[in-house]
Design a protein around this motif. Structure first.
Motif, short mmCIF file in Angstrom:
data_model
loop_
_atom_site.label_atom_id
_atom_site.label_comp_id
_atom_site.label_asym_id
_atom_site.label_seq_id
_atom_site.Cartn_x
_atom_site.Cartn_y
_atom_site.Cartn_z
N ASP A 308 12.86 5.92 -15.44
CA ASP A 308 11.68 6.04 -16.30
C ASP A 308 10.61 6.84 -15.56
O ASP A 308 9.83 6.29 -14.78
N LEU A 309 10.56 8.14 -15.81
CA LEU A 309 9.65 9.01 -15.07
C LEU A 309 8.19 8.72 -15.39
O LEU A 309 7.32 8.90 -14.53
N ALA A 310 7.91 8.27 -16.61
CA ALA A 310 6.53 7.91 -16.94
C ALA A 310 6.05 6.74 -16.09
O ALA A 310 4.92 6.74 -15.58
N LEU A 311 6.92 5.74 -15.90
CA LEU A 311 6.58 4.62 -15.04
C LEU A 311 6.41 5.09 -13.60
O LEU A 311 5.51 4.64 -12.87
N GLY A 312 7.27 6.01 -13.17
CA GLY A 312 7.16 6.57 -11.83
C GLY A 312 5.84 7.27 -11.61
O GLY A 312 5.20 7.14 -10.55
N GLU A 313 5.38 8.03 -12.61
CA GLU A 313 4.10 8.72 -12.50
C GLU A 313 2.95 7.71 -12.43
O GLU A 313 1.98 7.90 -11.69
N GLU A 314 3.07 6.63 -13.19
CA GLU A 314 2.04 5.58 -13.13
C GLU A 314 1.95 5.00 -11.72
O GLU A 314 0.86 4.74 -11.20
N TYR A 315 3.11 4.79 -11.12
CA TYR A 315 3.17 4.25 -9.75
C TYR A 315 2.43 5.19 -8.78
O TYR A 315 1.57 4.75 -7.99
N VAL A 316 2.76 6.47 -8.83
CA VAL A 316 2.15 7.43 -7.91
C VAL A 316 0.64 7.52 -8.14
O VAL A 316 -0.15 7.53 -7.19
N GLU A 317 0.23 7.55 -9.40
CA GLU A 317 -1.21 7.66 -9.71
C GLU A 317 -1.96 6.40 -9.28
O GLU A 317 -3.10 6.47 -8.82
N ALA A 318 -1.33 5.24 -9.43
CA ALA A 318 -2.01 3.99 -9.07
C ALA A 318 -2.20 3.86 -7.56
O ALA A 318 -3.21 3.31 -7.09
N LEU A 319 -1.22 4.36 -6.79
CA LEU A 319 -1.29 4.20 -5.34
C LEU A 319 -2.03 5.33 -4.63
O LEU A 319 -2.45 5.17 -3.48
N ALA A 320 -2.17 6.48 -5.30
CA ALA A 320 -2.79 7.63 -4.65
C ALA A 320 -4.17 7.31 -4.05
O ALA A 320 -4.45 7.69 -2.90
N PRO A 321 -5.07 6.62 -4.79
CA PRO A 321 -6.38 6.34 -4.18
C PRO A 321 -6.28 5.54 -2.88
O PRO A 321 -7.06 5.75 -1.96
N LEU A 322 -5.31 4.62 -2.81
CA LEU A 322 -5.14 3.84 -1.59
C LEU A 322 -4.66 4.71 -0.43
O LEU A 322 -5.07 4.51 0.72
N VAL A 323 -3.79 5.66 -0.74
CA VAL A 323 -3.28 6.56 0.30
C VAL A 323 -4.43 7.34 0.92
O VAL A 323 -4.55 7.45 2.14
N TRP A 324 -5.31 7.84 0.05
CA TRP A 324 -6.37 8.72 0.56
C TRP A 324 -7.57 7.94 1.10
O TRP A 324 -8.51 8.53 1.61
N GLN A 325 -7.51 6.61 1.01
CA GLN A 325 -8.53 5.79 1.66
C GLN A 325 -8.01 5.18 2.97
O GLN A 325 -8.74 4.45 3.64
N ALA A 326 -6.78 5.49 3.32
CA ALA A 326 -6.17 4.85 4.51
C ALA A 326 -6.96 5.15 5.77
O ALA A 326 -7.06 4.30 6.67
N ALA A 327 -7.55 6.34 5.86
CA ALA A 327 -8.28 6.71 7.08
C ALA A 327 -9.55 5.88 7.25
O ALA A 327 -10.15 5.88 8.33
N GLU A 328 -9.98 5.17 6.20
CA GLU A 328 -11.18 4.34 6.29
C GLU A 328 -10.85 2.92 6.71
O GLU A 328 -11.74 2.11 6.94
N ARG A 329 -9.56 2.59 6.78
CA ARG A 329 -9.16 1.21 7.11
C ARG A 329 -9.57 0.86 8.53
O ARG A 329 -9.57 1.70 9.43
N GLU A 330 -9.84 -0.44 8.73
CA GLU A 330 -10.34 -0.90 10.03
C GLU A 330 -9.37 -0.62 11.16
O GLU A 330 -9.77 -0.28 12.26
N ASN A 331 -8.08 -0.73 10.89
CA ASN A 331 -7.09 -0.58 11.96
C ASN A 331 -6.48 0.81 12.01
O ASN A 331 -5.46 1.03 12.66
N PHE A 332 -7.10 1.77 11.32
CA PHE A 332 -6.50 3.11 11.26
C PHE A 332 -6.43 3.75 12.65
O PHE A 332 -5.40 4.31 13.03
N VAL A 333 -7.54 3.67 13.41
CA VAL A 333 -7.57 4.35 14.71
C VAL A 333 -6.52 3.80 15.68
O VAL A 333 -5.72 4.57 16.22
N PRO A 334 -6.45 2.46 15.89
CA PRO A 334 -5.39 1.99 16.81
C PRO A 334 -3.99 2.28 16.29
O PRO A 334 -3.08 2.55 17.08
#
Length: 997
Positions: A308-334
């Motif tokens: 189900d490619l539509a469901l797959g696209e929903e998955y990618v779109e839902a997680l994308a903001p979290l991916v691009w906020q990863a550098a702000e996470r508290e444990n990113f540097v270590p």
């Protein structure tokens, strides 16, 4: 038929000239009836000679011709081979590069026809074309055959140069996509009820998701499922799990046609322990709450490919903001610091140099660097969000996040390494990242990459050149653009914005990116030779700073040292030409406050960092010789002691720098494996240095007040840690002073002179100056602070005979002459030996008194509110516990065991173990705890610049202590747990061996 010798010789030579390594075997194959019609065809020989391995290609061709069903089929194959150059190049190219595909053609002799067409659409097929190629596959076995047929066409275009390495990798990913779809269709057809109950999306990850797949690789996937309308969610997830499992088996299982590739779903939330299929909301909840940095890094390549490619696209779109906020996470540097350290421990030692993927300068270095830059800057710049390494690298270069020249060189190196990887895997279609050692394999690979003159030599040179480029640029990628952001660039050259530079500095662990940018601008701006050399050094130095717990301090310290020494030509030459000096400086400046403070008081000491052996502590005799020579040249005692304190500061820096570098390790030398060696080295070095400083100060005071001869002989006795050669960086010098009037001297005058010497020594060593003071503590003397600072030998003898308490006998276990009259020092030791090693040991009352004193000290001297499990000196299983236990053994058995007559704790403990006074395991437990506690005290002083017995409360300081003790970033909790565990075990031994519990 007999072959004329002349003809044979001519053919033999011709075959050699065309690249055959076994012309005799090739002649026999050409004489085979299957090829007799083409034996002398120059087109065939030329085409064979152009392949990676002419011998292999000829053998594969003979097998293919013989495998045809009949004469008509053989004639069709040979006629097409002769008349159609595209087929000839493709077919022979594949046969000369891949033994595995030659085997496939021998099993399926009509599949050669897949290489005949040469239309423009055929040159760069996509998913649709591959789906058509797999359309007739009705079961797993026929799917494998169809997959290999499609793979045959990809390999043919690859080896002939019709596609480059990036296009071939993209085609392999598209073929994988089509195969996953076909496998899922077969699974759904086998279980229509399950298919009706759920929506199932297959998300490609890793190289497949990034459109850069290898010939043989696991295909990484994640499954997302949802219930169809009217279906219970649990029931739907079970159905989806059955479909996903069946799809994986279709691709992964081995049958008569081999396997396609393993489908690996271990990148899913919770890995192997997690459910194979989750709903979108379950995925989202996991990534919001539990995911680690590497999991967001993996999501950079997530791409819906099947189901189900539509469901797959929903998955990618839902997680994308979290991916691009990863550098702000508290444990990113270590996390980044930890991931940046290459993990080669699991690679067998003999394979590290042949590892194409994980070895130094390998593919992983390029991919990791690109992905980290994407995580840091992709939040604000969508142009760099590609899942493809090469596309992302090009975008990073265009955006100024990577220097254009660096990006181009890295692109070239990555393409070469991936091409090399493709050719290695293509031969037997086996998953491997090891460059082979056999000359025949290396020759085939070199020729397949266009190296025809000396393929083995040329391949080795090219591989070495490209890996060295990757190793050189791997660190530079992160840091060079930071310098460009604060420097003047050529017109039109892209550069990092100030905000992007700050983002990167924060991601690399800098707490104050604005200040860091100011330091970089001050260091790298301008057209001076100093600025030019520093621009060259800084990218590497910034990487070493980022490896530490306090990158800001490292950069600030480097600026201060450079401001102080930048105009001295030897300083910049040292850093530029002595590779170890620059790294050593970076480690020292970013590891804490003590060493940089010592260095900045006399920056010329940086020369020690580049001198081979320059960080080895110098012995007491050498130090005394230097200090006493300086005293003789000085004008007055104050100047003499100032010089002595300057030597002490320099040598303290030498010791601290050697300790830090031995604890951290460098790129060329690993960290010291035995922490006890590091503790002993510091204890000996600081104790010797303190003794030499006291000797010089004593000489200076006597020389100024009395000339060459004092009216009384005078000696300094080291006590406590000083006498035990166990001083740490922040320790006072515990001493006793003893004098003996010279023959004919007035006793009162002698006593006054001795007292004046002591007072003047203490004053001079504490005068305010740029050098750290040396505090003299004489509180262990008879009568403590109420008694005279200095006594005659007879006075000591009278006191100890009449008034000595058991604690004083215990304290004298550490007594050792350290300065002054050697004969008088020995006489003092002869005097106290019967006290500290009493004949027949201690009586029961004395043992009870020592235990009572220890318990009282634990109750009264522990700082209020301190955690007794984390106090290195007085806490549970700390220095005091171990030392009192060892000293009790010395007092009880020293009279009978010569090995116990030592002032050193570890030496006495080893002697007690050798004499079977304490079990080996108990001795090892006590030794481990004592070494760890001693290292904690050293670490606290190195990190904070002031002495302390407990772990720091500041998070950055605590992380620096952990790094010094050998823990990776992010493992502070593990360090504290280990400390508590080791000292708890030691306390159990103390309870039994000291308290008799």
């Amino acid at each position: 038929m007999t072959v004329p010798q002349g003809r044979r010789s001519s053919t033999f030579t011709r075959l050699l000239r065309h690249g055959f390594t076994d012309p005799s075997a090739a002649e026999r194959l050409l004489d085979d009836p299957a090829l007799s019609a083409l034996r002398d065809d120059p087109l065939l020989l030329d085409a064979l000679g152009a392949t990676a391995d002419p011998d292999l290609a000829l053998l594969g061709l003979v097998r293919l011709v013989e495998a045809q069903d009949d004469d008509l089929g053989r004639r069709e194959l040979l006629d097409t081979l002769v008349t159609a150059k595209p087929l000839r190049d493709r077919l022979l190219g594949v046969l000369g590069a891949s033994e595995a595909l030659a085997d496939h053609l021998a099993r399926h002799p009509l599949d050669w026809r897949a290489l005949v067409t040469y239309e423009s659409a055929d040159l760069h097929p996509g998913v649709e074309e591959f789906e058509r190629g797999l359309a007739d596959a009705a079961d797993p076995e026929s799917l494998r055959v169809a997959y290999r047929r499609c793979l045959l066409s990809i390999a043919a275009r690859d080896v002939c140069g019709t596609t480059d390495v990036a296009e071939a990798a993209a085609e392999l990913a598209d073929l994988a996509t089509a195969t996953l779809r076909a496998a899922l269709a077969q699974a759904r057809a086998a279980a229509p009820e399950d298919a009706a109950q759920c929506r199932l999306a297959v998300i490609a990850m890793g190289k497949c998701g990034g459109h850069e797949l290898n010939y043989v690789s696991d295909v990484d996937v994640i499954f997302v499922g949802e219930a169809t309308e009217g279906t219970d969610e649990d029931k739907a997830m079970r159905a989806a799990t059955r479909l996903a499992s069946h799809m994986m088996r279709i691709c992964s299982e081995t049958n008569a046609e081999g396997t396609i590739w393993p489908v690996d779903a271990n990148l899913r939330p919770e890995g192997r322990n997690g459910p194979l299929v989750r709903t979108l909301s379950s995925h989202l909840a996991y990534y919001q709450r539990w995911a680690k940095t590497w999991e967001f890094q993996a999501l950079l390549k997530a791409r819906p490919v099947a189901g189900d490619l539509a469901l797959g696209e929903e998955y990618v779109e839902a997680l994308a903001p979290l991916v691009w906020q990863a550098a702000e996470r508290e444990n990113f540097v270590p996390d980044v610091q930890k991931m940046r350290r290459r993990v080669v421990e699991n690679i067998p030692v003999g394979e590290v140099d042949r590892e194409l993927k994980l070895g130094p300068g390998g593919l992983r270095d390029v991919e990791f660097a690109v992905q980290m830059l994407q995580l840091v800057h992709g939040r604000s710049d969508r142009s760099i969000r590609s899942g493809s390494t090469l596309v992302a690298l090009q975008a990073l270069g265009a955006g100024g996040y990577v220097g254009r020249v660096d990006a181009a060189q890295l692109d070239d190196a990555y393409r070469f390494l991936r091409s090399l990887e493709h050719r290695i895997q293509l031969y037997k279609l086996r998953r491997t990242h090891l460059v082979p050692e056999d000359d025949a394999d290396l020759r085939r690979i070199g020729r397949s990459l266009g190296m025809r003159t000396e393929p083995i030599t040329e391949l080795g040179r090219a591989w070495k050149r490209h890996t060295s480029v990757v190793r050189r640029l791997h660190e530079k990628l992160f840091y060079r653009p930071l310098l460009d952001a604060v420097a003047q660039l050529a017109p039109g050259e892209a550069r990092l914005s100030t905000e992007a530079a700050r983002e990167r500095l924060v991601a690399l662990g800098y707490a104050d990116p604005s200040a860091a940018l100011r330091h970089l601008e001050a260091l790298a701006s301008g057209v001076t030779r100093k600025a030019a050399i520093q621009r060259t050094l800084l990218p590497v130095l910034l990487g070493w700073f980022a490896d530490s717990a306090d990158p800001d301090a490292g950069l600030l310290g480097f600026r201060k040292v450079s401001d102080a020494l930048g105009k001295t030509p030897w300083y910049l030459r040292l850093l530029r030409d002595e590779g170890a000096a620059a790294e050593n400086l970076a480690r020292v400046l970013s590891a804490g406050r003590l060493a940089p403070d010592l260095l900045l008081r006399a920056p010329e000491a940086v020369a020690l960092l580049g001198d081979q052996g320059g960080l080895e502590p110098r012995g007491r005799a050498h130090l005394e010789q230097e200090i006493l020579a300086a005293v003789r040249r000085a004008d007055g005692a104050e100047q003499a002691v100032t010089v002595a304190r300057g030597v002490r500061r320099r040598e303290m820096f030498r010791t601290a720098a050697g300790d830090l570098i031995g604890s951290y390790g460098t790129e060329d030398s690993p960290a010291e494996a035995d922490p006890g060696t590091l503790v002993d080295r510091v204890g000996d070095a600081v104790s010797d240095l303190t003794a030499a400083t006291l000797a010089g100060t004593l000489r200076a005071v006597v020389r100024e007040g009395w000339g060459d001869t004092l009216p009384t002989r005078f000696a300094v006795i080291g006590m406590g840690r000083f006498g035990g050669h166990e001083l740490s960086y922040g320790s006072d010098a515990d001493v006793l002073f003893v004098h003996e009037p010279r023959e004919g001297a007035d006793e009162q005058e002698a006593a006054k002179a001795a007292a004046k010497v002591v007072a003047e020594m203490r004053r001079l060593l504490q005068l305010p100056s740029a050098d750290p003071p040396l505090l003299i503590d004489a509180d262990l003397r008879p009568e403590g602070r109420s008694g005279p600072l200095v006594r005659t030998l007879r006075s000591y003898e009278a006191y100890y005979r009449r008034w000595s308490l058991v604690w004083e006998s215990q304290a004298l276990l550490r007594a050792e002459p350290v300065a002054g009259d050697e004969e008088l020092g020995r006489a003092f030791i002869d005097l106290v030996d019967p006290l500290r090693y009493p004949a027949e040991g201690l009586g029961e009352d004395a043992v009870r008194e020592i235990r009572r004193l220890k318990a009282r000290m634990e109750a009264e001297r522990m700082p209020r509110g301190a955690d007794p499990t984390l106090n290195a000196k007085l806490g549970r299983g700390g220095l005091s516990d171990v030392e009192w236990t060892v000293q009790l053994l010395q007092l009880e058995h020293g009279w009978a065991e010569p090995g116990l007559r030592t002032t050193r704790t570890r030496e006495a403990l080893a002697a007690a173990c050798a004499a079977e006074l304490i079990p080996t395991q108990d001795a090892a437990t006590l030794d481990e705890a004592w070494v760890l506690a001693a290292r904690v005290r050293n670490a606290v002083m190195l990190v904070r610049g002031r002495a302390g017995d407990t772990f720091p409360s500041d998070g950055r300081e605590l992380a620096a202590v952990a790094r010094y003790l050998g823990y990776d970033p992010g493992h502070v909790g593990e360090m504290l747990d280990d400390y508590r565990r080791i000292t708890r075990r030691a306390r159990a031994v103390v309870e039994e061996r000291f308290y008799g519990a």
